[in-house]
Design a protein around this motif. Structure first.
Motif, PDB file in Angstrom:
ATOM      1  N   ASP A 176       0.821  -1.210   0.000  1.00 10.74           N
ATOM      2  CA  ASP A 176       0.000   0.000   0.000  1.00 10.74           C
ATOM      3  C   ASP A 176       0.858   1.264   0.000  1.00 10.74           C
ATOM      4  OD1 ASP A 176       0.959  -0.226   2.589  1.00 10.74           O
ATOM      5  OD2 ASP A 176      -0.959   0.232   3.557  1.00 10.74           O
ATOM      6  N   VAL A 177       2.181   1.083  -0.088  1.00 11.83           N
ATOM      7  CA  VAL A 177       3.101   2.220  -0.146  1.00 11.83           C
ATOM      8  C   VAL A 177       3.616   2.422  -1.566  1.00 11.83           C
ATOM      9  CG1 VAL A 177       5.335   3.130   0.622  1.00 11.83           C
ATOM     10  CG2 VAL A 177       3.797   2.041   2.261  1.00 11.83           C
ATOM     11  N   SER A 178       4.115   1.359  -2.181  1.00 10.28           N
ATOM     12  CA  SER A 178       4.685   1.469  -3.524  1.00 10.28           C
ATOM     13  C   SER A 178       4.782   0.091  -4.163  1.00 10.28           C
ATOM     14  CB  SER A 178       6.088   2.091  -3.461  1.00 10.28           C
ATOM     15  OG  SER A 178       6.727   2.039  -4.726  1.00 10.28           O
ATOM     16  N   PRO A 179       4.636  -0.002  -5.482  1.00  8.28           N
ATOM     17  CA  PRO A 179       4.819  -1.286  -6.168  1.00  8.28           C
ATOM     18  C   PRO A 179       6.283  -1.617  -6.413  1.00  8.28           C
ATOM     19  CG  PRO A 179       4.247   0.394  -7.764  1.00  8.28           C
ATOM     20  CD  PRO A 179       4.180   1.054  -6.403  1.00  8.28           C
ATOM     21  N   PHE A 180       7.207  -0.754  -6.030  1.00  6.61           N
ATOM     22  CA  PHE A 180       8.610  -0.976  -6.329  1.00  6.61           C
ATOM     23  C   PHE A 180       9.220  -2.063  -5.449  1.00  6.61           C
ATOM     24  CE2 PHE A 180       7.986   3.085  -8.312  1.00  6.61           C
ATOM     25  CZ  PHE A 180       8.804   3.038  -9.417  1.00  6.61           C
ATOM     26  N   ALA A 181      10.064  -2.854  -6.089  1.00  5.08           N
ATOM     27  CA  ALA A 181      10.822  -3.901  -5.421  1.00  5.08           C
ATOM     28  C   ALA A 181      12.133  -4.053  -6.171  1.00  5.08           C
ATOM     29  CB  ALA A 181      10.038  -5.214  -5.417  1.00  5.08           C
ATOM     30  N   ALA A 182      13.094  -4.733  -5.563  1.00  6.87           N
ATOM     31  CA  ALA A 182      14.406  -4.837  -6.204  1.00  6.87           C
ATOM     32  C   ALA A 182      15.183  -5.999  -5.633  1.00  6.87           C
ATOM     33  CB  ALA A 182      15.194  -3.539  -6.017  1.00  6.87           C
ATOM     34  N   VAL A 183      16.224  -6.403  -6.354  1.00  6.34           N
ATOM     35  CA  VAL A 183      17.136  -7.442  -5.889  1.00  6.34           C
ATOM     36  C   VAL A 183      18.533  -6.844  -5.774  1.00  6.34           C
ATOM     37  CG1 VAL A 183      15.767  -9.212  -7.050  1.00  6.34           C
ATOM     38  CG2 VAL A 183      17.798  -8.297  -8.179  1.00  6.34           C
ATOM     39  N   ARG A 184      19.331  -7.440  -4.911  1.00  3.55           N
ATOM     40  CA  ARG A 184      20.704  -6.972  -4.771  1.00  3.55           C
ATOM     41  C   ARG A 184      21.494  -7.253  -6.042  1.00  3.55           C
ATOM     42  NH1 ARG A 184      23.903  -9.777  -0.095  1.00  3.55           N
ATOM     43  NH2 ARG A 184      23.961 -11.442  -1.652  1.00  3.55           N
ATOM     44  N   SER A 185      21.332  -8.484  -6.572  1.00  5.58           N
ATOM     45  CA  SER A 185      22.022  -8.867  -7.800  1.00  5.58           C
ATOM     46  C   SER A 185      21.301 -10.055  -8.419  1.00  5.58           C
ATOM     47  CB  SER A 185      23.476  -9.244  -7.508  1.00  5.58           C
ATOM     48  OG  SER A 185      24.083  -9.811  -8.658  1.00  5.58           O
ATOM     49  N   TRP A 186      21.113  -9.996  -9.730  1.00  7.39           N
ATOM     50  CA  TRP A 186      20.504 -11.116 -10.435  1.00  7.39           C
ATOM     51  C   TRP A 186      21.491 -12.261 -10.622  1.00  7.39           C
ATOM     52  CZ3 TRP A 186      15.463 -11.405 -10.807  1.00  7.39           C
ATOM     53  CH2 TRP A 186      14.711 -10.219 -10.790  1.00  7.39           C
ATOM     54  N   ASP A 187      22.751 -12.055 -10.270  1.00  4.40           N
ATOM     55  CA  ASP A 187      23.762 -13.096 -10.426  1.00  4.40           C
ATOM     56  C   ASP A 187      23.740 -14.107  -9.283  1.00  4.40           C
ATOM     57  OD1 ASP A 187      24.703 -11.931 -12.774  1.00  4.40           O
ATOM     58  OD2 ASP A 187      26.109 -10.639 -11.683  1.00  4.40           O
ATOM     59  N   ASP A 188      23.079 -13.775  -8.188  1.00  3.18           N
ATOM     60  CA  ASP A 188      23.029 -14.680  -7.049  1.00  3.18           C
ATOM     61  C   ASP A 188      22.001 -15.782  -7.327  1.00  3.18           C
ATOM     62  OD1 ASP A 188      22.344 -15.858  -4.446  1.00  3.18           O
ATOM     63  OD2 ASP A 188      23.537 -14.222  -3.603  1.00  3.18           O
ATOM     64  N   PRO A 189      22.395 -17.043  -7.294  1.00  2.00           N
ATOM     65  CA  PRO A 189      21.451 -18.120  -7.617  1.00  2.00           C
ATOM     66  C   PRO A 189      20.291 -18.246  -6.638  1.00  2.00           C
ATOM     67  CG  PRO A 189      23.512 -19.012  -6.755  1.00  2.00           C
ATOM     68  CD  PRO A 189      23.744 -17.551  -7.012  1.00  2.00           C
TER      69      PRO A 189
ATOM     70  N   PHE B 177       0.574   5.614  -7.463  1.00  2.00           N
ATOM     71  CA  PHE B 177       0.449   6.330  -6.194  1.00  2.00           C
ATOM     72  C   PHE B 177      -0.608   5.591  -5.389  1.00  2.00           C
ATOM     73  CE2 PHE B 177      -0.887   9.459  -3.128  1.00  2.00           C
ATOM     74  CZ  PHE B 177       0.281  10.142  -2.814  1.00  2.00           C
ATOM     75  N   LEU B 178      -0.251   5.191  -4.169  1.00  2.00           N
ATOM     76  CA  LEU B 178      -1.090   4.319  -3.360  1.00  2.00           C
ATOM     77  C   LEU B 178      -1.459   5.012  -2.048  1.00  2.00           C
ATOM     78  CD1 LEU B 178       1.024   1.126  -4.091  1.00  2.00           C
ATOM     79  CD2 LEU B 178      -1.216   1.690  -5.065  1.00  2.00           C
ATOM     80  N   PRO B 179      -2.324   4.392  -1.243  1.00  2.00           N
ATOM     81  CA  PRO B 179      -2.811   5.073  -0.034  1.00  2.00           C
ATOM     82  C   PRO B 179      -1.730   5.534   0.934  1.00  2.00           C
ATOM     83  CG  PRO B 179      -4.259   3.247  -0.546  1.00  2.00           C
ATOM     84  CD  PRO B 179      -3.098   3.158  -1.506  1.00  2.00           C
ATOM     85  N   ARG B 180      -0.575   4.834   0.985  1.00  2.00           N
ATOM     86  CA  ARG B 180       0.479   5.266   1.906  1.00  2.00           C
ATOM     87  C   ARG B 180       1.758   5.689   1.181  1.00  2.00           C
ATOM     88  NH1 ARG B 180       2.614   2.372   6.497  1.00  2.00           N
ATOM     89  NH2 ARG B 180       2.590   0.450   5.264  1.00  2.00           N
ATOM     90  N   THR B 181       1.653   6.029  -0.090  1.00  2.00           N
ATOM     91  CA  THR B 181       2.826   6.519  -0.811  1.00  2.00           C
ATOM     92  C   THR B 181       3.380   7.787  -0.172  1.00  2.00           C
ATOM     93  OG1 THR B 181       2.098   5.535  -2.895  1.00  2.00           O
ATOM     94  CG2 THR B 181       3.649   7.353  -3.049  1.00  2.00           C
ATOM     95  N   TYR B 182       2.515   8.572   0.433  1.00  2.00           N
ATOM     96  CA  TYR B 182       2.967   9.822   1.051  1.00  2.00           C
ATOM     97  C   TYR B 182       3.993   9.577   2.149  1.00  2.00           C
ATOM     98  CZ  TYR B 182       0.083   8.926   5.181  1.00  2.00           C
ATOM     99  OH  TYR B 182      -0.441   8.384   6.331  1.00  2.00           O
ATOM    100  N   LYS B 183       4.114   8.347   2.641  1.00  2.00           N
ATOM    101  CA  LYS B 183       5.098   8.019   3.672  1.00  2.00           C
ATOM    102  C   LYS B 183       6.530   8.057   3.135  1.00  2.00           C
ATOM    103  CE  LYS B 183       2.509   6.723   7.296  1.00  2.00           C
ATOM    104  NZ  LYS B 183       2.667   7.271   8.670  1.00  2.00           N
ATOM    105  N   LEU B 184       6.685   8.054   1.809  1.00  2.00           N
ATOM    106  CA  LEU B 184       8.024   7.988   1.225  1.00  2.00           C
ATOM    107  C   LEU B 184       8.795   9.293   1.355  1.00  2.00           C
ATOM    108  CD1 LEU B 184       7.281   5.957  -2.016  1.00  2.00           C
ATOM    109  CD2 LEU B 184       8.226   5.127   0.147  1.00  2.00           C
ATOM    110  N   GLY B 185       8.098  10.394   1.508  1.00  2.00           N
ATOM    111  CA  GLY B 185       8.795  11.678   1.579  1.00  2.00           C
ATOM    112  C   GLY B 185       7.829  12.835   1.738  1.00  2.00           C
ATOM    113  N   ARG B 186       8.253  13.966   1.310  1.00  2.00           N
ATOM    114  CA  ARG B 186       7.474  15.201   1.428  1.00  2.00           C
ATOM    115  C   ARG B 186       6.633  15.394   0.161  1.00  2.00           C
ATOM    116  NH1 ARG B 186       8.863  20.395  -0.440  1.00  2.00           N
ATOM    117  NH2 ARG B 186       7.898  22.155   0.682  1.00  2.00           N
TER     118      ARG B 186
END
Length: 254
Positions: free
Chosen positions: A54-67, A144-153
């Motif tokens: 409910d904050v953001s759809p963003f996600a990530a990995v450290r490295s795609w090389d890690d099995p 933009f989601l219900p708690r996206t405003y938590k990310l910053g100003r």
């Protein structure tokens, strides 16, 4: 398909020569943000992280090389779920599916960018979320989601008590702050409200504070949003790279 950032360069198009183009944090901004300034919001572990849904759809990995990254993704988001896609050079395990990408751009500030506070801008918070969501739904600046405003100003401009324009801070990779949710009601476009709010956000980004020693401004936009890109370049941003935005679907439960 949800809008997620594959953090994948399509074409290197370095622009300003200001010395910020090779900053590694910009190559994986969601991971840098989720392991840094937004670590308190992050879900996941050492290999994979995401924002609350409910904050953001963003996600990530450290490295795609890690099995181990594939199992970590499933552990975090589950089966038959979406996640940002890796570069096309990465071979997907059986059962994983890659969605159709669309092109975007990453812009960074140059020495020409000069922020300034706007006297009409007001701070937006939890009480303003219904209006923020409504404006975003009509203007379509991105997720933009219900708690996206938590990310910053987040700030806005009101006319006759009604929210007609907004902008704010989203990802915060090390040394940078992303400007996002730049939206203007169609009845108030052409009045320079978006530019004013962007410059107000830039002014705040540049100010040193307890949680940031003065950051630089950057942003992402759809490659076909040429009007917005021209505005950002006029204000003092430059193209760092072209990117592909795409989603990945995890396999169904075995």
């Amino acid at each position: 398909m949800s809008i997620v950032d594959a953090d994948r360069p399509v074409q290197d198009n370095t622009g300003s020569g200001d010395g910020d183009q090779d900053d590694a944090a910009l190559d994986n901004p969601a991971w840098s943000s989720l392991t840094g300034a937004h670590a308190h919001l992050a879900e996941g572990g050492d290999l994979v992280r995401r924002y609350p849904t409910d904050v953001s759809p963003f996600a990530a990995v450290r490295s795609w090389d890690d099995p181990g990254v594939w199992d970590a993704i499933v552990d975090l988001v589950g089966y038959d779920a979406e996640f940002p896609a890796p570069p096309e050079s990465v071979t997907l395990p059986p059962g994983w599916e890659r969605g159709e990408p669309f092109e975007g751009v990453q812009l960074v500030e140059t020495g020409r960018l000069r922020g300034r506070p706007d006297d009409e801008a007001v701070i937006l918070g939890s009480a303003d979320v219904p209006e923020m969501l409504d404006l975003v739904a009509r203007a379509q600046p991105g997720p933009f989601l219900p708690r996206t405003y938590k990310l910053g100003r987040y700030i806005g401009i009101r006319r006759d008590g009604r929210l007609v324009a907004m902008a704010g801070e989203r990802l915060r990779p090390a040394g940078w702050t992303e400007i996002s949710a730049v939206a203007t009601d169609e009845r108030y476009r052409g009045q320079g409200l978006a530019a004013r709010l962007v410059l107000d956000v830039v002014h705040h980004v540049h100010q040193p504070g307890v949680d940031k020693p003065g950051a630089r401004a950057m942003l992402h936009a759809a490659a076909d949003n040429t009007g917005a890109i021209r505005l950002y370049e006029k204000l003092g941003f430059t193209l760092r790279r072209r990117m592909a935005f795409a989603s990945l679907r995890t396999p169904v439960r075995p």
